[in-house]
Structures are given as structure tokens and as C-alpha cells.
Scaffold this motif. Structure first.
Motif, PDB file in Angstrom:
ATOM      1  N   TRP A  26       1.134   5.570   4.430  1.00  0.00           N
ATOM      2  CA  TRP A  26       2.098   6.649   4.188  1.00  0.00           C
ATOM      3  C   TRP A  26       2.143   7.521   5.434  1.00  0.00           C
ATOM      4  CZ3 TRP A  26       4.350   7.374  -0.827  1.00  0.00           C
ATOM      5  CH2 TRP A  26       3.873   6.488  -1.802  1.00  0.00           C
TER       6      TRP A  26
ATOM      7  N   SER B 273      -7.630  11.003  -3.890  1.00  0.00           N
ATOM      8  CA  SER B 273      -7.185   9.662  -4.235  1.00  0.00           C
ATOM      9  C   SER B 273      -5.665   9.579  -3.984  1.00  0.00           C
ATOM     10  CB  SER B 273      -7.496   9.423  -5.704  1.00  0.00           C
ATOM     11  OG  SER B 273      -7.102   8.151  -6.083  1.00  0.00           O
ATOM     12  N   PRO B 274      -5.116   8.459  -3.553  1.00  0.00           N
ATOM     13  CA  PRO B 274      -5.791   7.199  -3.287  1.00  0.00           C
ATOM     14  C   PRO B 274      -6.437   7.169  -1.902  1.00  0.00           C
ATOM     15  CG  PRO B 274      -3.449   6.941  -2.859  1.00  0.00           C
ATOM     16  CD  PRO B 274      -3.658   8.353  -3.313  1.00  0.00           C
ATOM     17  N   ALA B 275      -7.669   6.744  -1.890  1.00  0.00           N
ATOM     18  CA  ALA B 275      -8.367   6.605  -0.626  1.00  0.00           C
ATOM     19  C   ALA B 275      -9.371   5.475  -0.729  1.00  0.00           C
ATOM     20  CB  ALA B 275      -9.070   7.908  -0.274  1.00  0.00           C
ATOM     21  N   ILE B 276      -9.719   4.961   0.432  1.00  0.00           N
ATOM     22  CA  ILE B 276     -10.615   3.810   0.491  1.00  0.00           C
ATOM     23  C   ILE B 276     -11.793   4.154   1.378  1.00  0.00           C
ATOM     24  CG2 ILE B 276     -10.731   1.648   1.817  1.00  0.00           C
ATOM     25  CD1 ILE B 276      -8.251   0.786   0.374  1.00  0.00           C
TER      26      ILE B 276
ATOM     27  N   THR C 169      -2.589  -5.947  -0.070  1.00  0.00           N
ATOM     28  CA  THR C 169      -3.542  -5.072  -0.747  1.00  0.00           C
ATOM     29  C   THR C 169      -4.002  -3.911   0.139  1.00  0.00           C
ATOM     30  OG1 THR C 169      -5.664  -4.911  -1.858  1.00  0.00           O
ATOM     31  CG2 THR C 169      -5.521  -6.551  -0.129  1.00  0.00           C
ATOM     32  N   SER C 170      -4.144  -2.767  -0.481  1.00  0.00           N
ATOM     33  CA  SER C 170      -4.614  -1.603   0.271  1.00  0.00           C
ATOM     34  C   SER C 170      -6.045  -1.804   0.765  1.00  0.00           C
ATOM     35  CB  SER C 170      -4.536  -0.345  -0.595  1.00  0.00           C
ATOM     36  OG  SER C 170      -5.444  -0.439  -1.664  1.00  0.00           O
TER      37      SER C 170
ATOM     38  N   GLU D  81     -13.720   5.103 -10.795  1.00  0.00           N
ATOM     39  CA  GLU D  81     -13.412   6.526 -10.904  1.00  0.00           C
ATOM     40  C   GLU D  81     -13.517   7.082 -12.310  1.00  0.00           C
ATOM     41  OE1 GLU D  81      -9.845   6.918  -8.630  1.00  0.00           O
ATOM     42  OE2 GLU D  81     -10.926   8.145  -7.203  1.00  0.00           O
TER      43      GLU D  81
ATOM     44  N   PRO E 188       0.778  -1.231   0.000  1.00  0.00           N
ATOM     45  CA  PRO E 188       0.000   0.000   0.000  1.00  0.00           C
ATOM     46  C   PRO E 188       0.819   1.297   0.000  1.00  0.00           C
ATOM     47  CG  PRO E 188       0.035  -0.957   2.185  1.00  0.00           C
ATOM     48  CD  PRO E 188       0.747  -1.914   1.296  1.00  0.00           C
TER      49      PRO E 188
ATOM     50  N   MET F 217     -11.133   3.066  -5.296  1.00  0.00           N
ATOM     51  CA  MET F 217     -11.269   4.000  -6.417  1.00  0.00           C
ATOM     52  C   MET F 217     -12.577   4.775  -6.342  1.00  0.00           C
ATOM     53  SD  MET F 217      -9.767   1.727  -9.546  1.00  0.00           S
ATOM     54  CE  MET F 217     -10.705   0.253  -9.296  1.00  0.00           C
TER      55      MET F 217
ATOM     56  N   PHE G 122      -8.086  -5.109  -8.770  1.00  0.00           N
ATOM     57  CA  PHE G 122      -8.365  -3.861  -9.474  1.00  0.00           C
ATOM     58  C   PHE G 122      -7.123  -3.197 -10.036  1.00  0.00           C
ATOM     59  CE2 PHE G 122     -11.954  -3.606  -6.277  1.00  0.00           C
ATOM     60  CZ  PHE G 122     -12.855  -4.206  -7.139  1.00  0.00           C
ATOM     61  N   GLY G 123      -6.151  -3.969 -10.412  1.00  0.00           N
ATOM     62  CA  GLY G 123      -4.945  -3.316 -10.918  1.00  0.00           C
ATOM     63  C   GLY G 123      -4.719  -3.625 -12.387  1.00  0.00           C
TER      64      GLY G 123
ATOM     65  N   GLU H  98      -7.262   7.763   3.675  1.00  0.00           N
ATOM     66  CA  GLU H  98      -6.514   8.372   2.578  1.00  0.00           C
ATOM     67  C   GLU H  98      -5.036   8.039   2.745  1.00  0.00           C
ATOM     68  OE1 GLU H  98      -6.536  12.879   0.841  1.00  0.00           O
ATOM     69  OE2 GLU H  98      -5.636  12.618   2.804  1.00  0.00           O
ATOM     70  N   ARG H  99      -4.391   7.634   1.672  1.00  0.00           N
ATOM     71  CA  ARG H  99      -2.948   7.316   1.686  1.00  0.00           C
ATOM     72  C   ARG H  99      -2.536   6.425   2.859  1.00  0.00           C
ATOM     73  NH1 ARG H  99       0.259   9.933  -1.714  1.00  0.00           N
ATOM     74  NH2 ARG H  99       2.034  10.060  -0.333  1.00  0.00           N
ATOM     75  N   GLY H 100      -3.314   5.344   3.035  1.00  0.00           N
ATOM     76  CA  GLY H 100      -3.001   4.398   4.105  1.00  0.00           C
ATOM     77  C   GLY H 100      -1.573   3.885   3.995  1.00  0.00           C
TER      78      GLY H 100
HETATM   79  N1  SAH Z   1      -4.141  -3.270  -6.600  1.00  0.00           N
HETATM   80  C1  SAH Z   1      -4.324  -2.237  -5.623  1.00  0.00           C
HETATM   81  C2  SAH Z   1      -5.551  -1.415  -5.907  1.00  0.00           C
HETATM   82  C3  SAH Z   1      -5.495  -0.671  -7.218  1.00  0.00           C
HETATM   83  S1  SAH Z   1      -6.871   0.318  -7.516  1.00  0.00           S
HETATM   84  C4  SAH Z   1      -4.356  -2.836  -4.232  1.00  0.00           C
HETATM   85  O1  SAH Z   1      -4.428  -4.045  -4.074  1.00  0.00           O
HETATM   86  O2  SAH Z   1      -4.255  -2.087  -3.283  1.00  0.00           O
HETATM   87  C5  SAH Z   1      -6.362   1.852  -6.842  1.00  0.00           C
HETATM   88  C6  SAH Z   1      -7.174   2.172  -5.628  1.00  0.00           C
HETATM   89  O3  SAH Z   1      -6.634   1.509  -4.515  1.00  0.00           O
HETATM   90  C7  SAH Z   1      -7.188   3.626  -5.236  1.00  0.00           C
HETATM   91  O4  SAH Z   1      -8.143   4.345  -5.953  1.00  0.00           O
HETATM   92  C8  SAH Z   1      -7.561   3.535  -3.786  1.00  0.00           C
HETATM   93  O5  SAH Z   1      -8.949   3.321  -3.622  1.00  0.00           O
HETATM   94  C9  SAH Z   1      -6.859   2.276  -3.374  1.00  0.00           C
HETATM   95  N2  SAH Z   1      -5.554   2.538  -2.749  1.00  0.00           N
HETATM   96  C10 SAH Z   1      -4.355   2.196  -3.216  1.00  0.00           C
HETATM   97  N3  SAH Z   1      -3.386   2.530  -2.344  1.00  0.00           N
HETATM   98  C11 SAH Z   1      -4.010   3.084  -1.288  1.00  0.00           C
HETATM   99  C12 SAH Z   1      -3.570   3.615  -0.055  1.00  0.00           C
HETATM  100  N4  SAH Z   1      -2.277   3.637   0.277  1.00  0.00           N
HETATM  101  N5  SAH Z   1      -4.485   4.113   0.797  1.00  0.00           N
HETATM  102  C13 SAH Z   1      -5.787   4.085   0.487  1.00  0.00           C
HETATM  103  N6  SAH Z   1      -6.257   3.598  -0.661  1.00  0.00           N
HETATM  104  C14 SAH Z   1      -5.382   3.099  -1.542  1.00  0.00           C
END
Ligand code: SAH
Length: 500
Positions: free
Chosen positions: A201, A225-228, A117-118, A146, A13, A170, A93-94, A197-199
Motif C-alpha cells: 500500500w 494490523s495488517p503487518a508481518i 500472498t502477503s 491474533e 497484498p 497475524m 491463513f485465510g 506494515e501494510r505491504g
Molecule cells: N491469505 C492472506 C493472509 C491472511 S491472514 C495472504 O496470503 O496474504 C491476515 C494476515 O496477513 C494479517 O494479519 C497480516 O499478518 C498479513 N497481511 C495481509 N496483508 C498484508 C499486507 N498488505 N502487509 C502486511 N501484512 C499483511
């Protein structure tokens, strides 16, 4: 020519340490690495590969997926070992699946190395376990899609009816729309919801609320973005588990060690050196003075490092009784195979008690701002005290300190490891015209001082101190901070209705 191969590696992440061991190995073997923009540059440091940024890049446009697939194949067909480094896990989702298929179709040897995975790690790092035995037994991960213009492929009515935790990736740009759809489909508006957001980091953020107001809150907080998005009762666990942000104000040379330790105690450390150490020229009569003293005392690891860089001092010390003020100083001496004694209490007073009645003369090798009252106490006890300043403490002029001062309101804890860190933090804030803001932040957060002199200086500066550890070490500060959490009781209220 031999054909190369492709490895699809999950980067995790954000934090470079959350790359897997296998992923790291593959990176080190690579001739070519294709990566996306969401990566920490440190992950690519020291590698011997051609680095290709296939994400959006200033000026240049992002490569289309077909172009990335094509590039992977081409590089491998040139005989290269190609690593495709993708955020999180490559198959979530990549579009990793598409890249993998493209390789297979061309008969290119291909391997996948999964990643953290994030979808799970970002909530987790923000204090939200995605499942919990009493709260949620299922996890649904969906895309919030998105890309504007494209219709969502998801049946939100069905999703709204699912039990457990919902994680939406996304989803920043369609937050409003998606939460509305869930509510319309019957998901209770009061369901806890949060954005991470930016988990993973250092600037990670958690915004919490309910399904009804989370979109509004995210907008207010300018979440990007990136946020969940996480929806479900597990969100309440963050009240107990969300990590606190701690400002580490020590000199640059001690940052790495302190940051690593703070992470182990469950904090998010923010590096902001408030002081720097400047060497003083050594006096010409240094050797005679070392000879004349019965014992030599060090009051900081920094003093040890600076003194022992000088070979002559190193040799002269071998025949002396050495005193170290605390365990960290002692360890620094041990690194140079020098045995030392340590007082019971790691403070100026402790040292004084230990020396009194045992030694007639002592030489301090320490900072120019060393505690004068320590020398005074010892002299009053009839001990001959000599004092050689090895270094002085000066302003750090570190941009990280300025950044911290600008964002002081985001901090939960300020850790002061010396009176000079306190003085310099405040004076720098004054120079930046942000003293009032900083004082507000200090008043609102937990302030900890490593020992009494530091606490007294803070008091003098008008800053209330919440915690002084029993032992005067940085680690003891972290321990005391972690304990206070327990003392305040963990009652996230998560399970109240479900536990009965
Ligand atoms: N394959 C990646 C996801 C890709 S899609 C995975 O497994 O993490 C991209 C999305 O992932 C972003 O729009 C966001 O929703 C999420 N994302 C990726 N890194 C992130 C992070 N550090 N913190 C929060 N959300 C993150």
C-alpha cells in the motif's frame, strides 16, 4: 434453475495491480462478490456485481465463518456466479480451505484462483527477499494468532531451531509474547527482525530491529494490523533494497503518468499535487498572432493539451514550424500528429541556442509564469517574440498535498518539477503551521530539481538541492535518483560472515 458456481480468488497484498489476470477475469464475470475489509476499493470499481462486505463493517458485526460459508452456498444455489475475494492467497491463513470444503459438500462447482500472498510479497515490497542463496535457504510461515484467549497451536521451541527465514502473520497483538518465546527457545536475540506494515500500500512501513527489540520498536511506531514479522538475516538486505518514498508534486493531470513511472524506477510514489493549472481566456487576436509568427513554441505537454483542445488553433498550427522544449512536449504533439523540433538541451537555454540565427519571429503558447528570461535572451538576439499565456499556475488546494505535508518526515525524496511546485509546497506548509517541520524533512531527505530555474528557486527559498539531472525530464530525475543509490554503494553487510 441452473446451479451457479463459486470461485475463490486471491486478491494479493493490497495493490489492485497485484491481482492476477485470471482473478480479474473472474471478478468481471461475477454476479455476487463477497469480500473482506482489507481490500483496496479500486479493485471493485466498475464491476457489475452485488458487493457484500463480509468483513468487519462500521456498526455491523463481522459475519462468522459459518455464515460466510452458508452465504456462498446459498448464492450459488440461487444460480449466481459467486466470487469470494480474499486477501493475499486464499489458502494461506485465510480460511479459504473451509469455504472450499463447504462448497464441495453441497456439490457446488468450485474453482480456486491463487493470489500473491502477503507472506512473501509484503517483505519483498519492503526490500526483504525471503530467501537469498547465501543467507537463507528455507522459509517458514506461521501464524502469530491474533485471537486473544486461544492457545497458540505452535511448538515455538521447534520453530526457534529452524534455519532460514521465519515469517509470522497475524502477529501484531502478540509480538511481545512470540518474540520472547523464540528467544527463550534459543533463537539469538540479535537475530535481525523487521515488521512490514501494510505491504504494497502507499503507506507501507518497514520497522527494523532485532528479535530482542522489534516488539518494543513496533509499539513505539504504533504498528497496526495488517503487518508481518520477518525474522532472519535476510532482513539486512532491506538496507540496500528497501524502496524509497518519493513525493510527486506535479499537477493532478500528470500524477497518474508520473506515479506509474516512479514505480518502474523502484520508488514508492506519493501523490501530492502542489500546483494546479487554470486556463486563461484566449485573446481575440490569437489567430492573427499565430499567422504572424514564423514558428510556434510549446514549453510543456500541458500547454500542448490546452492549446489543441481548440480546433481553430489546431488548424492554424498545421502550417507552422513547431518547436517543443523537450521529449514529453514533443510526444504530446505527436499524439495530435504534429511534428516538432526539439533543442539539444531541454531547457530555456537550449531552446534559445536552437532558435538563434534561424528564425526571426517566434510565438510562445505557454503558462503565464513562463520563463521571462528566455524571451529576453531571444529578443536580445534580435528575434521578435510574442507570448500568449494559455494557463496559469495556481495553488492546488489538494487534500493530498496537506496529507503529505503532515507526514513529510516519512519521505525520502522530494521531486520538484517546477519553481511553482517549490513555492506552493512551502507556502502551504506555512499556512498549515508546519513550515519548520517541512524544512527539517527537506534537509534530511534527497531534494531533486528538474532543471536550473527550479533549483535556483529552491536555493532562493533556502532549500538545498541534491540532484539536477543532466537531461531536464521527470524520467531523467528518477534515473539520477536511482544512480545515486549505486554511487553510495550497496553493502548491506548481510553476508559478511557467511560469504567467506
Ligand atoms: N491469505 C492472506 C493472509 C491472511 S491472514 C495472504 O496470503 O496474504 C491476515 C494476515 O496477513 C494479517 O494479519 C497480516 O499478518 C498479513 N497481511 C495481509 N496483508 C498484508 C499486507 N498488505 N502487509 C502486511 N501484512 C499483511
Amino acid at each position: 434453475m441452473a446451479i451457479g458456481r463459486v470461485c475463490l480468488v486471491g486478491a494479493g497484498p493490497g495493490d489492485p495491480e497485484l491481482l492476477t489476470v485470471k482473478g480479474r477475469e473472474r471478478l468481471m464475470e461475477a454476479d455476487v462478490i463477497l469480500f473482506d475489509r482489507l481490500l483496496d476499493g479500486r479493485m471493485l470499481e466498475g464491476l457489475n456485481a452485488e458487493l457484500i462486505d463480509v468483513g468487519k463493517n462500521a456498526g455491523r458485526h463481522k459475519l462468522r465463518q459459518e455464515e460466510i460459508n452458508q452465504l456462498l452456498v446459498e448464492k450459488a444455489e440461487e444460480g449466481k456466479i459467486v466470487v469470494r475475494l480474499k486477501g493475499g492467497d486464499p489458502y494461506l491463513f485465510g480460511r479459504g480451505g473451509e469455504e472450499a470444503v463447504a462448497c464441495r459438500e453441497r456439490g457446488i462447482p468450485f474453482e480456486v484462483v491463487p493470489g500473491v500472498t502477503s507472506a512473501i510479497a509484503a517483505p519483498g515490497l519492503a526490500g526483504i527477499p525471503v530467501t537469498h542463496r547465501r543467507v537463507a535457504s528455507a522459509l517458514t510461515i506461521v501464524t502469530g494468532h491474533e485471537e486473544p484467549g486461544k492457545e497458540s497451536p505452535l511448538d515455538w521451541n521447534a520453530i526457534a531451531r529452524l534455519e532460514g527465514t521465519l515469517v509470522v502473520l497475524m502477529g501484531v497483538s502478540r509480538l511481545d509474547e512470540n518474540t520472547d518465546k523464540l528467544i527463550q527457545a534459543g533463537k539469538p536475540p540479535q537475530t535481525p527482525a523487521a515488521i512490514v506494515e501494510r505491504g504494497g500500500w502507499p503507506d507501507q512501513r518497514l520497522v527494523s530491529g532485532t528479535l530482542k527489540d522489534i516488539a518494543e520498536r513496533a509499539k513505539r511506531e504504533k504498528v497496526q494490523s495488517p503487518a508481518i514479522l520477518v525474522v532472519g538475516d535476510v532482513v539486512r538486505l532491506a538496507e540496500a533494497l528497501a524502496p524509497e518514498k518519493i513525493a510527486i508534486l506535479r499537477p493532478a493531470g500528470q500524477q497518474e503518468e508520473s506515479v506509474a513511472l516512479a514505480e518502474r524506477y523502484g520508488f514508492i510514489p506519493l501523490s501530492a499535487p502542489a500546483i494546479a493549472l487554470k486556463r486563461r481566456p484566449l485573446p481575440a487576436d490569437l489567430m492573427e498572432r499565430i499567422d504572424a509568427a514564423e514558428c510556434v513554441a510549446f514549453t510543456s505537454a500541458n500547454g500542448v493539451y490546452i492549446a489543441l483542445e481548440d480546433k481553430a488553433i489546431s488548424r492554424a498550427l498545421a502550417a507552422k514550424r513547431i518547436v517543443a522544449i523537450g521529449p514529453r512536449t514533443k510526444k504530446a504533439l505527436e499524439e495530435h500528429d504534429i511534428e516538432s523540433e526539439t533543442p539539444e538541451s531541454y531547457s530555456s537555454e537550449g531552446l534559445e541556442r536552437m532558435l538563434k540565427g534561424r528564425h526571426k519571429s517566434i510565438l510562445f503558447l505557454r503558462s503565464a509564469q513562463g520563463s521571462k528570461y528566455l524571451s529576453r535572451g531571444l529578443r536580445e538576439a534580435g528575434i521578435v517574440v510574442d507570448d500568449i499565456p494559455l494557463y496559469e499556475v495556481v495553488d492546488s488546494s489538494d487534500p493530498r498535498l496537506d496529507r503529505l505535508i503532515e507526514e513529510a518526515e516519512k519521505l525520502d525524496i522530494f521531486a520538484f518539477t517546477s519553481s511553482s511546485t517549490a513555492r506552493n509546497l512551502l507556502s502551504r506548509a506555512r499556512e498549515m503551521g508546519r513550515e519548520e517541520k517541512l524544512r527539517d524533512a527537506l534537509a534530511r531527505s534527497t531534494v531533486t530539481a528538474i532543471g536550473k530555474p527550479t533549483a535556483e528557486e529552491l536555493f532562493r527559498l533556502g532549500v538545498a538541492v541534491d540532484i539536477i539531472p543532466e537531461r531536464f525530464t521527470f524520467e531523467a530525475m528518477l534515473e539520477a535518483l536511482a544512480r545515486r543509490k549505486r554511487a553510495s554503494g550497496i553493502d548491506p553487510g548481510v553476508t559478511k560472515d557467511k560469504m567467506e
